[in-house]
Design a protein around this motif. Structure first.
Motif, PDB file in Angstrom:
ATOM      1  N   ALA A   7      56.091  23.022  95.645  1.00 42.53           N
ATOM      2  CA  ALA A   7      57.270  22.768  95.532  1.00 42.53           C
ATOM      3  C   ALA A   7      57.632  23.554  94.247  1.00 42.53           C
ATOM      4  CB  ALA A   7      56.167  21.400  94.398  1.00 42.53           C
ATOM      5  N   THR A   8      56.622  24.712  93.734  1.00 47.11           N
ATOM      6  CA  THR A   8      57.251  25.201  92.455  1.00 47.11           C
ATOM      7  C   THR A   8      57.888  26.661  93.480  1.00 47.11           C
ATOM      8  OG1 THR A   8      54.986  26.171  92.181  1.00 47.11           O
ATOM      9  CG2 THR A   8      55.356  24.074  91.032  1.00 47.11           C
ATOM     10  N   ASP A   9      56.911  26.203  94.677  1.00 46.49           N
ATOM     11  CA  ASP A   9      57.586  27.827  95.668  1.00 46.49           C
ATOM     12  C   ASP A   9      58.651  27.863  96.010  1.00 46.49           C
ATOM     13  OD1 ASP A   9      55.054  29.604  95.365  1.00 46.49           O
ATOM     14  OD2 ASP A   9      54.337  28.555  97.477  1.00 46.49           O
ATOM     15  N   ALA A  10      59.260  26.435  95.696  1.00 45.48           N
ATOM     16  CA  ALA A  10      60.598  26.163  96.623  1.00 45.48           C
ATOM     17  C   ALA A  10      61.419  26.172  95.468  1.00 45.48           C
ATOM     18  CB  ALA A  10      60.445  24.379  97.250  1.00 45.48           C
ATOM     19  N   ALA A  18      65.097  26.746  81.452  1.00 47.52           N
ATOM     20  CA  ALA A  18      64.127  26.476  83.313  1.00 47.52           C
ATOM     21  C   ALA A  18      63.466  25.791  82.934  1.00 47.52           C
ATOM     22  CB  ALA A  18      63.881  28.121  83.591  1.00 47.52           C
ATOM     23  N   ALA A  19      62.677  25.604  82.233  1.00 46.54           N
ATOM     24  CA  ALA A  19      61.860  23.835  82.265  1.00 46.54           C
ATOM     25  C   ALA A  19      62.781  23.016  82.509  1.00 46.54           C
ATOM     26  CB  ALA A  19      60.722  24.199  81.152  1.00 46.54           C
ATOM     27  N   LEU A  20      63.735  22.521  81.723  1.00 52.16           N
ATOM     28  CA  LEU A  20      64.215  21.194  81.890  1.00 52.16           C
ATOM     29  C   LEU A  20      64.462  21.539  83.451  1.00 52.16           C
ATOM     30  CD1 LEU A  20      65.261  18.444  81.462  1.00 52.16           C
ATOM     31  CD2 LEU A  20      67.548  19.778  80.565  1.00 52.16           C
ATOM     32  N   SER A  21      64.895  22.468  84.060  1.00 52.56           N
ATOM     33  CA  SER A  21      65.589  22.300  85.369  1.00 52.56           C
ATOM     34  C   SER A  21      64.098  23.025  86.793  1.00 52.56           C
ATOM     35  CB  SER A  21      65.646  23.982  85.845  1.00 52.56           C
ATOM     36  OG  SER A  21      67.611  23.821  85.118  1.00 52.56           O
ATOM     37  N   LEU A  22      62.839  23.003  86.199  1.00 42.89           N
ATOM     38  CA  LEU A  22      61.712  22.613  87.191  1.00 42.89           C
ATOM     39  C   LEU A  22      61.555  20.810  86.726  1.00 42.89           C
ATOM     40  CD1 LEU A  22      59.650  23.886  88.347  1.00 42.89           C
ATOM     41  CD2 LEU A  22      58.469  24.174  86.191  1.00 42.89           C
ATOM     42  N   ALA A  23      61.378  20.304  85.345  1.00 46.63           N
ATOM     43  CA  ALA A  23      61.040  18.852  85.238  1.00 46.63           C
ATOM     44  C   ALA A  23      62.352  18.052  86.055  1.00 46.63           C
ATOM     45  CB  ALA A  23      61.694  18.998  83.744  1.00 46.63           C
ATOM     46  N   LEU A  24      63.325  18.296  86.420  1.00 50.74           N
ATOM     47  CA  LEU A  24      63.781  17.104  87.417  1.00 50.74           C
ATOM     48  C   LEU A  24      64.163  17.982  88.791  1.00 50.74           C
ATOM     49  CD1 LEU A  24      67.168  18.115  85.046  1.00 50.74           C
ATOM     50  CD2 LEU A  24      66.176  16.250  85.789  1.00 50.74           C
ATOM     51  N   ASP A  44      45.408  18.063  98.972  1.00 46.79           N
ATOM     52  CA  ASP A  44      46.428  17.879  99.344  1.00 46.79           C
ATOM     53  C   ASP A  44      47.577  17.876  98.160  1.00 46.79           C
ATOM     54  OD1 ASP A  44      45.173  17.887 101.763  1.00 46.79           O
ATOM     55  OD2 ASP A  44      45.876  16.717 102.575  1.00 46.79           O
ATOM     56  N   GLU A  45      47.254  17.123  97.100  1.00 46.66           N
ATOM     57  CA  GLU A  45      48.361  17.240  96.185  1.00 46.66           C
ATOM     58  C   GLU A  45      48.929  18.244  95.904  1.00 46.66           C
ATOM     59  OE1 GLU A  45      47.364  12.146  95.618  1.00 46.66           O
ATOM     60  OE2 GLU A  45      46.215  14.114  94.025  1.00 46.66           O
ATOM     61  N   ALA A  46      47.601  18.738  94.840  1.00 48.86           N
ATOM     62  CA  ALA A  46      47.966  20.311  94.281  1.00 48.86           C
ATOM     63  C   ALA A  46      48.397  21.130  95.651  1.00 48.86           C
ATOM     64  CB  ALA A  46      46.143  20.599  94.356  1.00 48.86           C
ATOM     65  N   LYS A  47      47.832  20.906  96.477  1.00 44.61           N
ATOM     66  CA  LYS A  47      48.619  22.438  97.278  1.00 44.61           C
ATOM     67  C   LYS A  47      50.265  21.875  97.762  1.00 44.61           C
ATOM     68  CE  LYS A  47      45.042  22.707 100.341  1.00 44.61           C
ATOM     69  NZ  LYS A  47      43.844  22.804 102.115  1.00 44.61           N
ATOM     70  N   ALA A  48      51.022  20.467  97.754  1.00 44.42           N
ATOM     71  CA  ALA A  48      52.215  19.649  97.696  1.00 44.42           C
ATOM     72  C   ALA A  48      53.057  20.740  96.380  1.00 44.42           C
ATOM     73  CB  ALA A  48      52.414  18.480  98.234  1.00 44.42           C
ATOM     74  N   LEU A  49      52.016  20.249  95.458  1.00 40.62           N
ATOM     75  CA  LEU A  49      53.189  20.932  93.947  1.00 40.62           C
ATOM     76  C   LEU A  49      52.956  22.547  94.009  1.00 40.62           C
ATOM     77  CD1 LEU A  49      53.489  19.808  90.794  1.00 40.62           C
ATOM     78  CD2 LEU A  49      51.203  20.569  90.490  1.00 40.62           C
ATOM     79  N   THR A  97      65.644  29.024  92.686  1.00 41.40           N
ATOM     80  CA  THR A  97      66.867  29.110  91.873  1.00 41.40           C
ATOM     81  C   THR A  97      66.716  31.203  90.809  1.00 41.40           C
ATOM     82  OG1 THR A  97      64.764  28.845  90.472  1.00 41.40           O
ATOM     83  CG2 THR A  97      66.527  26.838  90.621  1.00 41.40           C
ATOM     84  N   GLY A  98      65.161  31.438  91.661  1.00 43.87           N
ATOM     85  CA  GLY A  98      64.878  32.432  91.287  1.00 43.87           C
ATOM     86  C   GLY A  98      64.003  32.856  90.409  1.00 43.87           C
ATOM     87  N   THR A  99      63.331  31.708  89.496  1.00 41.72           N
ATOM     88  CA  THR A  99      62.501  31.826  88.365  1.00 41.72           C
ATOM     89  C   THR A  99      61.332  31.600  88.980  1.00 41.72           C
ATOM     90  OG1 THR A  99      64.428  30.264  86.991  1.00 41.72           O
ATOM     91  CG2 THR A  99      62.006  30.262  86.141  1.00 41.72           C
ATOM     92  N   ARG A 100      59.527  31.457  88.357  1.00 39.84           N
ATOM     93  CA  ARG A 100      59.386  31.524  88.933  1.00 39.84           C
ATOM     94  C   ARG A 100      58.509  30.577  88.322  1.00 39.84           C
ATOM     95  NH1 ARG A 100      53.966  33.440  88.139  1.00 39.84           N
ATOM     96  NH2 ARG A 100      52.433  33.353  89.051  1.00 39.84           N
TER      97      ARG A 100
END
Length: 387
Positions: free
Chosen positions: A15-18, A275-281, A7-12, A23-26
Motif C-alpha cells: 500500500a505504501t508503494d502504491a 503529505a501525512a494526511l494524504s497517506l492516512a486517507l 501477510d498483513e505487513a506485506k500488504a501494508l 503521489t511521488g511521495t515515499r
C-alpha cells in the motif's frame, strides 16, 4: 508506524508503494508484530520528539497517547461509518481517520442445526430464543466424529459482554468516554444483565467449559464442538476452513454489540502534515488486519462485512484511559468469577462493583483523561524497532 503480522505487513508495504507510485511521495514504514510492543514504541517516539508522521491508533485507548495533545484534527472520507467517526471524536474534534473495525457477532455451525432440524439464527432471535434453542441442542446430546460432546454455546464472560447486555435494555455501562455505572436509572439494567449471565452459565447449563481467564473463546467452535459462539468478528481470521456463518447478537429491548475501531492518525509534530494526511486517507481505503471489516459499507448487502457494518451502527465503543482501564480489568475479573461460581449472588456482586467504583474508580469529569505521551520518560537513545 503500525502493528501487523506476516501477510498483513506485506500488504501494508504494498500500500505504501502504491502511494508512492500515485503521489511521488515515499513513505518509510515501521511495523511491530504485536500491539503491546507497538504501543510502547509509539509512546516513546512521541515522548522523545521523534514522532512518526502517520500512526495506526486503536480507539479503545488511543494506543496510550493523548489525542488532544499529540494528534491533529482530520476529516475522514465521505461514506465513513458514523459510529467509527464517533470512536475517534474527542472534545468535538476527529483525531483519526477510521480504517477498520471488529464487532461482537453470533457465529453458528449450520451443520449442527441441520442435524438437529432447527432453523438457523436470524434477526428475530432474542436471549430467550437462544436459551430455548440451546437447551434443545443439549437434549440431543450431539457428538462429533470422535465421540466428543458438542456444546450448544461458547462465549466469554467479561465486562464487554455485560456492557452489551446492559445496552440492550437501554443503559450501557460505558460508551466512548462516558461511564453510566452509578446512576439509579441503570441499576435495573445492570442487575438484569448480571442475572442473565448467571443463568446462562449455571441455571441453563448450555455453555462450553470456560477458557482460562482473559483467554478469548473459540477453541470449541473452531474444533466444531460448539454450535454457537459469541466472539469478535476478527476471529474469522483464525478459524480453520469449515462451513460456518455469523449474524447479529440476540436482542432484548434493543439490539447492541461492542466494537473495536482502528484508524490512521497524523501526529501534531509531523514534519510533513499535508503529505501525512494524504497517506492516512490513502491507507484507510481498506482494512489492514485479516478478519477486520472496512468502515466503508460493503456493496454486497448479504456479505458478512455488511452484517458486521449493521452491528457497528448499534455498537457501544468503550474508550479507556489508564485509570478506567484498571477498573475495566476489575470488572472483567468479577464477571468471569460470576460465570465460574454458581454461589455468587448478583445483588452482592452489584454492591461490590458499586463500592469499588464510588471509592476509587469513578472517572473525573474532565475533557480528556487520556495519557500525555510527552510526559513519558523515554530512554535517552530510544530505538524504535521495525522491519
Amino acid at each position: 508506524m503500525a502493528w501487523a503480522t506476516g501477510d498483513e505487513a506485506k500488504a501494508l508495504r504494498s500500500a505504501t508503494d502504491a502511494f508512492q507510485a500515485a503521489t511521488g511521495t515515499r513513505a518509510s514504514l515501521t511495523v511491530e508484530s504485536d500491539v503491546a510492543t507497538y504501543n510502547l514504541d509509539l509512546q516513546q517516539a512521541i515522548a522523545s520528539d521523534t514522532p512518526p508522521d502517520v500512526c495506526l491508533i486503536s480507539a479503545r485507548d488511543f494506543s496510550g497517547i493523548d489525542p488532544i495533545r499529540d494528534l491533529v484534527e482530520v476529516t475522514p472520507a465521505a461514506g465513513t461509518a458514523s459510529r467509527s467517526i464517533a470512536a475517534f471524536t474527542v472534545a468535538g474534534a476527529i483525531k483519526a481517520i477510521p480504517d477498520e473495525f471488529s464487532v461482537n457477532m453470533l457465529f453458528y455451525n449450520p451443520n449442527h442445526f441441520d442435524r438437529a432440524g432447527i432453523g438457523y439464527p436470524d434477526r428475530h432471535w432474542n436471549w430467550d430464543i437462544l436459551e430455548a434453542i440451546s437447551r434443545a441442542l443439549v437434549s440431543l446430546k450431539l457428538q462429533d466424529n470422535s465421540g466428543e460432546p458438542i456444546y450448544p454455546l461458547e462465549l466469554v464472560a467479561d465486562f464487554d459482554f455485560w456492557n452489551v447486555l446492559c445496552a440492550q435494555v437501554g443503559h450501557p455501562i460505558m460508551d466512548l468516554n462516558d461511564w453510566h455505572l452509578a446512576g439509579d436509572d441503570g441499576k435495573d439494567s445492570q442487575l438484569h444483565a448480571l442475572g442473565l449471565i448467571h443463568d446462562i452459565f449455571h441455571e441453563y447449563a448450555i455453555t462450553a467449559p470456560l477458557q482460562k481467564t482473559h483467554m478469548q473463546p473459540g477453541r470449541f467452535f473452531a474444533q466444531q464442538r460448539a454450535s454457537l459462539l459469541i466472539a469478535p468478528s476478527e476471529f474469522t481470521a483464525s478459524l480453520p476452513k469449515f462451513h460456518y456463518a455469523m449474524t447479529l447478537l440476540p436482542g432484548d429491548i434493543n439490539r447492541a454489540s461492542v466494537a473495536r475501531v482502528n484508524g490512521w492518525a497524523v501526529t501534531s509534530k509531523s514534519s510533513q502534515s499535508e503529505a501525512a494526511l494524504s497517506l492516512a486517507l490513502f491507507l484507510a481505503r481498506q482494512p489492514l488486519h485479516a478478519g477486520w471489516s472496512s468502515v466503508q459499507k460493503s456493496a454486497d448487502e448479504s456479505s458478512p462485512d455488511a452484517i458486521c457494518y449493521e452491528a457497528l451502527s448499534q455498537a457501544v465503543i468503550p474508550r479507556f484511559d489508564p485509570k478506567t482501564a484498571t477498573f475495566a480489568q476489575f470488572l472483567d475479573q468479577q464477571i468471569d468469577l460470576l460465570a465460574r461460581n454458581s454461589q455468587q449472588t448478583t445483588d452482592a456482586l452489584y454492591a461490590h462493583i458499586q463500592t469499588e467504583y464510588r471509592n476509587g474508580y469513578a472517572p473525573p469529569s474532565v475533557e480528556s483523561v487520556l495519557p500525555h505521551a510527552a510526559e513519558l520518560k523515554a530512554p535517552a537513545a530510544a530505538q524504535v524497532r521495525g522491519l
